[in-house]
Design an enzyme around this catalytic site. Sequence first.
Site, PDB file in Angstrom:
ATOM      1  N   LYS A  22     -15.746  -2.972   7.845  1.00 48.69           N
ATOM      2  CA  LYS A  22     -14.748  -2.086   8.461  1.00 48.69           C
ATOM      3  C   LYS A  22     -15.414  -0.831   9.013  1.00 48.69           C
ATOM      4  CE  LYS A  22     -12.508   0.935   5.696  1.00 48.69           C
ATOM      5  NZ  LYS A  22     -12.571   2.332   6.129  1.00 48.69           N
ATOM      6  N   ASN A  23     -16.332  -0.266   8.236  1.00 48.95           N
ATOM      7  CA  ASN A  23     -16.921   1.014   8.649  1.00 48.95           C
ATOM      8  C   ASN A  23     -17.931   0.876   9.797  1.00 48.95           C
ATOM      9  OD1 ASN A  23     -15.358   2.331   6.834  1.00 48.95           O
ATOM     10  ND2 ASN A  23     -17.012   2.901   5.423  1.00 48.95           N
ATOM     11  N   ARG A  96      -8.548   8.794   8.826  1.00 43.11           N
ATOM     12  CA  ARG A  96      -9.332   9.933   9.252  1.00 43.11           C
ATOM     13  C   ARG A  96     -10.418   9.546  10.263  1.00 43.11           C
ATOM     14  NH1 ARG A  96     -13.755  12.211   8.120  1.00 43.11           N
ATOM     15  NH2 ARG A  96     -13.948  14.477   8.223  1.00 43.11           N
ATOM     16  N   CYS A 120      -6.101  15.248   2.476  1.00 42.24           N
ATOM     17  CA  CYS A 120      -6.779  14.001   2.161  1.00 42.24           C
ATOM     18  C   CYS A 120      -6.814  13.731   0.676  1.00 42.24           C
ATOM     19  CB  CYS A 120      -8.195  14.072   2.710  1.00 42.24           C
ATOM     20  SG  CYS A 120      -9.117  12.661   2.230  1.00 42.24           S
ATOM     21  N   ARG A 125     -12.689  16.977   3.272  1.00 40.77           N
ATOM     22  CA  ARG A 125     -13.222  16.193   4.394  1.00 40.77           C
ATOM     23  C   ARG A 125     -13.016  16.845   5.762  1.00 40.77           C
ATOM     24  NH1 ARG A 125     -12.238   9.894   3.157  1.00 40.77           N
ATOM     25  NH2 ARG A 125     -14.048   9.656   4.452  1.00 40.77           N
ATOM     26  N   PRO A 126     -13.673  17.979   5.999  1.00 46.77           N
ATOM     27  CA  PRO A 126     -13.523  18.651   7.288  1.00 46.77           C
ATOM     28  C   PRO A 126     -14.246  17.897   8.410  1.00 46.77           C
ATOM     29  CG  PRO A 126     -15.180  19.744   5.955  1.00 46.77           C
ATOM     30  CD  PRO A 126     -14.613  18.648   5.106  1.00 46.77           C
ATOM     31  N   ILE A 127     -14.005  18.311   9.661  1.00 41.28           N
ATOM     32  CA  ILE A 127     -14.717  17.697  10.797  1.00 41.28           C
ATOM     33  C   ILE A 127     -15.498  18.765  11.564  1.00 41.28           C
ATOM     34  CG2 ILE A 127     -13.177  15.717  11.035  1.00 41.28           C
ATOM     35  CD1 ILE A 127     -12.008  17.224  13.522  1.00 41.28           C
ATOM     36  N   ASP A 128     -15.826  19.857  10.881  1.00 43.11           N
ATOM     37  CA  ASP A 128     -16.519  20.968  11.548  1.00 43.11           C
ATOM     38  C   ASP A 128     -17.841  20.539  12.179  1.00 43.11           C
ATOM     39  OD1 ASP A 128     -17.121  20.616   8.754  1.00 43.11           O
ATOM     40  OD2 ASP A 128     -18.435  22.365   8.889  1.00 43.11           O
ATOM     41  N   LEU A 129     -18.524  19.563  11.571  1.00 42.70           N
ATOM     42  CA  LEU A 129     -19.842  19.178  12.099  1.00 42.70           C
ATOM     43  C   LEU A 129     -19.717  18.360  13.389  1.00 42.70           C
ATOM     44  CD1 LEU A 129     -21.557  18.354   8.683  1.00 42.70           C
ATOM     45  CD2 LEU A 129     -21.686  20.471  10.013  1.00 42.70           C
ATOM     46  N   ASP A 308     -18.687   4.884  -1.973  1.00 46.84           N
ATOM     47  CA  ASP A 308     -17.640   3.867  -1.845  1.00 46.84           C
ATOM     48  C   ASP A 308     -17.735   2.775  -2.919  1.00 46.84           C
ATOM     49  OD1 ASP A 308     -16.542   5.190   0.270  1.00 46.84           O
ATOM     50  OD2 ASP A 308     -17.239   3.807   1.819  1.00 46.84           O
ATOM     51  N   ILE A 330     -20.741  13.251  -3.114  1.00 48.48           N
ATOM     52  CA  ILE A 330     -20.349  13.252  -1.707  1.00 48.48           C
ATOM     53  C   ILE A 330     -18.964  13.882  -1.502  1.00 48.48           C
ATOM     54  CG2 ILE A 330     -20.051  11.814   0.372  1.00 48.48           C
ATOM     55  CD1 ILE A 330     -22.911  11.774  -0.680  1.00 48.48           C
ATOM     56  N   ARG A 400      -6.059  -1.405   3.686  1.00 47.56           N
ATOM     57  CA  ARG A 400      -6.729  -0.671   4.761  1.00 47.56           C
ATOM     58  C   ARG A 400      -8.156  -1.180   4.957  1.00 47.56           C
ATOM     59  NH1 ARG A 400      -7.669   4.806   3.518  1.00 47.56           N
ATOM     60  NH2 ARG A 400      -8.648   4.663   5.528  1.00 47.56           N
TER      61      ARG A 400
HETATM   62  C1  UD1 Z   1     -17.782   7.654   5.879  1.00 48.43           C
HETATM   63  C2  UD1 Z   1     -17.136   6.351   5.509  1.00 48.43           C
HETATM   64  C3  UD1 Z   1     -16.541   6.438   4.100  1.00 48.43           C
HETATM   65  C4  UD1 Z   1     -17.621   6.908   3.119  1.00 48.43           C
HETATM   66  C5  UD1 Z   1     -18.299   8.164   3.617  1.00 48.43           C
HETATM   67  C6  UD1 Z   1     -19.500   8.567   2.754  1.00 48.43           C
HETATM   68  C7  UD1 Z   1     -16.394   5.500   7.648  1.00 48.43           C
HETATM   69  C8  UD1 Z   1     -15.258   5.179   8.544  1.00 48.43           C
HETATM   70  N1  UD1 Z   1     -16.082   6.061   6.469  1.00 48.43           N
HETATM   71  O1  UD1 Z   1     -16.752   8.646   5.876  1.00 48.43           O
HETATM   72  O2  UD1 Z   1     -16.066   5.151   3.737  1.00 48.43           O
HETATM   73  O3  UD1 Z   1     -17.002   7.186   1.880  1.00 48.43           O
HETATM   74  O4  UD1 Z   1     -18.793   7.982   4.952  1.00 48.43           O
HETATM   75  O5  UD1 Z   1     -20.407   7.514   2.669  1.00 48.43           O
HETATM   76  O6  UD1 Z   1     -17.536   5.211   7.956  1.00 48.43           O
HETATM   77  N2  UD1 Z   1     -18.423  16.763   6.020  1.00 48.43           N
HETATM   78  C9  UD1 Z   1     -18.323  18.069   6.432  1.00 48.43           C
HETATM   79  N3  UD1 Z   1     -18.080  18.322   7.758  1.00 48.43           N
HETATM   80  C10 UD1 Z   1     -17.934  17.324   8.675  1.00 48.43           C
HETATM   81  C11 UD1 Z   1     -18.059  15.988   8.255  1.00 48.43           C
HETATM   82  C12 UD1 Z   1     -18.313  15.736   6.914  1.00 48.43           C
HETATM   83  O7  UD1 Z   1     -18.429  18.985   5.625  1.00 48.43           O
HETATM   84  O8  UD1 Z   1     -17.741  17.631   9.859  1.00 48.43           O
HETATM   85  C13 UD1 Z   1     -18.674  16.463   4.593  1.00 48.43           C
HETATM   86  C14 UD1 Z   1     -17.535  15.692   3.934  1.00 48.43           C
HETATM   87  O9  UD1 Z   1     -16.509  16.561   3.485  1.00 48.43           O
HETATM   88  C15 UD1 Z   1     -18.246  14.990   2.806  1.00 48.43           C
HETATM   89  C16 UD1 Z   1     -19.639  14.709   3.391  1.00 48.43           C
HETATM   90  O10 UD1 Z   1     -19.782  15.587   4.503  1.00 48.43           O
HETATM   91  O11 UD1 Z   1     -18.382  15.841   1.693  1.00 48.43           O
HETATM   92  C17 UD1 Z   1     -19.851  13.308   3.851  1.00 48.43           C
HETATM   93  O12 UD1 Z   1     -18.778  12.927   4.679  1.00 48.43           O
HETATM   94  P1  UD1 Z   1     -18.953  11.878   5.859  1.00 48.43           P
HETATM   95  O13 UD1 Z   1     -20.259  11.191   5.749  1.00 48.43           O
HETATM   96  O14 UD1 Z   1     -18.616  12.549   7.140  1.00 48.43           O
HETATM   97  O15 UD1 Z   1     -17.806  10.826   5.529  1.00 48.43           O
HETATM   98  P2  UD1 Z   1     -16.997  10.036   6.593  1.00 48.43           P
HETATM   99  O16 UD1 Z   1     -17.861   9.819   7.785  1.00 48.43           O
HETATM  100  O17 UD1 Z   1     -15.657  10.642   6.754  1.00 48.43           O
END
Ligand code: UD1
Length: 433
Positions: A22-23, A96, A120, A125-129, A308, A330, A400
């Site tokens: 899925k991922n 997300r 969440c 789980r922010p998207i700032d990056l 996961d 994580i 899901r």
């Molecule tokens: C992906 C996987 C999810 C898995 C996770 C970690 C998909 C669709 N989902 O989720 O199944 O559990 O990787 O292996 O592939 N973070 C920030 N800012 C950002 C983005 C992330 O601070 O902009 C933080 C998150 O809060 C978290 C860490 O970075 O603590 C890792 O998150 P991330 O690798 O982005 O997880 P996802 O890509 O959402």
Amino acid sequence: MDKFVIRGGDPLLGTVRVSGAKNAALPCMAAALLTDEPVILENIPQVRDIQTTRNLLAAMGADVELGYGRAQHRTTLHCKTLAAPEASYELVKTMRASTLVLGPLVARCGRARVSLPGGCAIGARPIDLHIKGLEQLGAKITQDHGYIEAAADRLKGAEIVFDKITVTGTEDLLMAATLAEGETILQNCAREPEVADLADLLNKMGAHIHGAGTPTIRVKGVSQLKGAKHRIIPDRIEAGTFIIAAAMTGGDLNVAGCDPSHLGALLSKLHEVGVKTKSSADSVRVMGDNPFTASDITTEEYPGFPTDMQAQFMALATQAEGTSIITENIFENRFMHAQELVRMGANIKIEGRRAVVRGKTPLSAAAVLASDLRASASLVLAALVADGETIIDRVYHIDRGYEHIEEKLRGVGAQIRRIGEMFPKKAAAPARA
Ligand code: UD1
């Protein structure tokens, strides 16, 4: 809302086949937004997140074609024109990973409007990056009424160092960079096999990407990408879940159609615990019926132990002799399954980011609540060895990300069935994993 009814005690025997990841499928579907030619994806799992992504792309104006019969795991995505480069809250709130469309949309259309993901179940789980990286590529980002709006005439290559390793963040920027002018160097990237799979597809589409699967990825931008055909890699998390299920039930199970090279951290930890496995090129045979010894895990980015698989490992740890310490690095707040396992008889104490599991404790059936995708999987595992009939509510979470899990488990000897409510309510709680 559907429920699972599981009677524990039967060993899993025979062969179970792993679906596509899925991922990996989710970013590959988003990659179809980068071209006006058809992208054909094979080995797509039939899970709800994939359906959500199909709906998301269709709402933007894409032609989404499904295979039928034996070809039902194939989908063709044709984003010839994208009338509405927008991802609405209604779709983003349930998944997300919808944020993955942000980079491709702004790269292809010069603009994108994507809802911010809501609260969440497994942490902030922010998207700032994602946003910071797109700004470095020259996009102008604004936030309004809960939506992120991105605009750029053409993105420009840049050197980007991720402050923190992010899987979908790496994928989002990787896709955006393929159509940027000049070279992009992404540093401190996620090394997950799903990132490498996406890069494989993008390269087939005409992108110039080197280093995917390592911390540094270089992308030479091109002005246009073309259609391609690609087979999605096997789901390492589904495979890992079946491996633990076989071990816990004392079964003898061949987990077929997986890639053992993606399971390194998990398999070596399981060997430490006492689980016997034998790997071939594309399968893992699990020979259960051994006593398990407690062992500690710390979740890390790939190639470390995957977050996961943390919930499923916790279910196994309840059946191991001694104390296992599980550290979740994580995500904060990813121990919701612990309290449900305790209701089934487990001895688990949560101390911040650590869970202390004392085993071995017999598990007994109870009515439990699934709280997120992988948490649900751990409850299924516990139920498979519990005494009596466990009822797991809110299994829409498991739908899901696991394809027909009850059918697959029933096929190898588990007593599991799905029941629906007489008056089904709409699933409301947002869910992420
Ligand atoms: C992906 C996987 C999810 C898995 C996770 C970690 C998909 C669709 N989902 O989720 O199944 O559990 O990787 O292996 O592939 N973070 C920030 N800012 C950002 C983005 C992330 O601070 O902009 C933080 C998150 O809060 C978290 C860490 O970075 O603590 C890792 O998150 P991330 O690798 O982005 O997880 P996802 O890509 O959402």
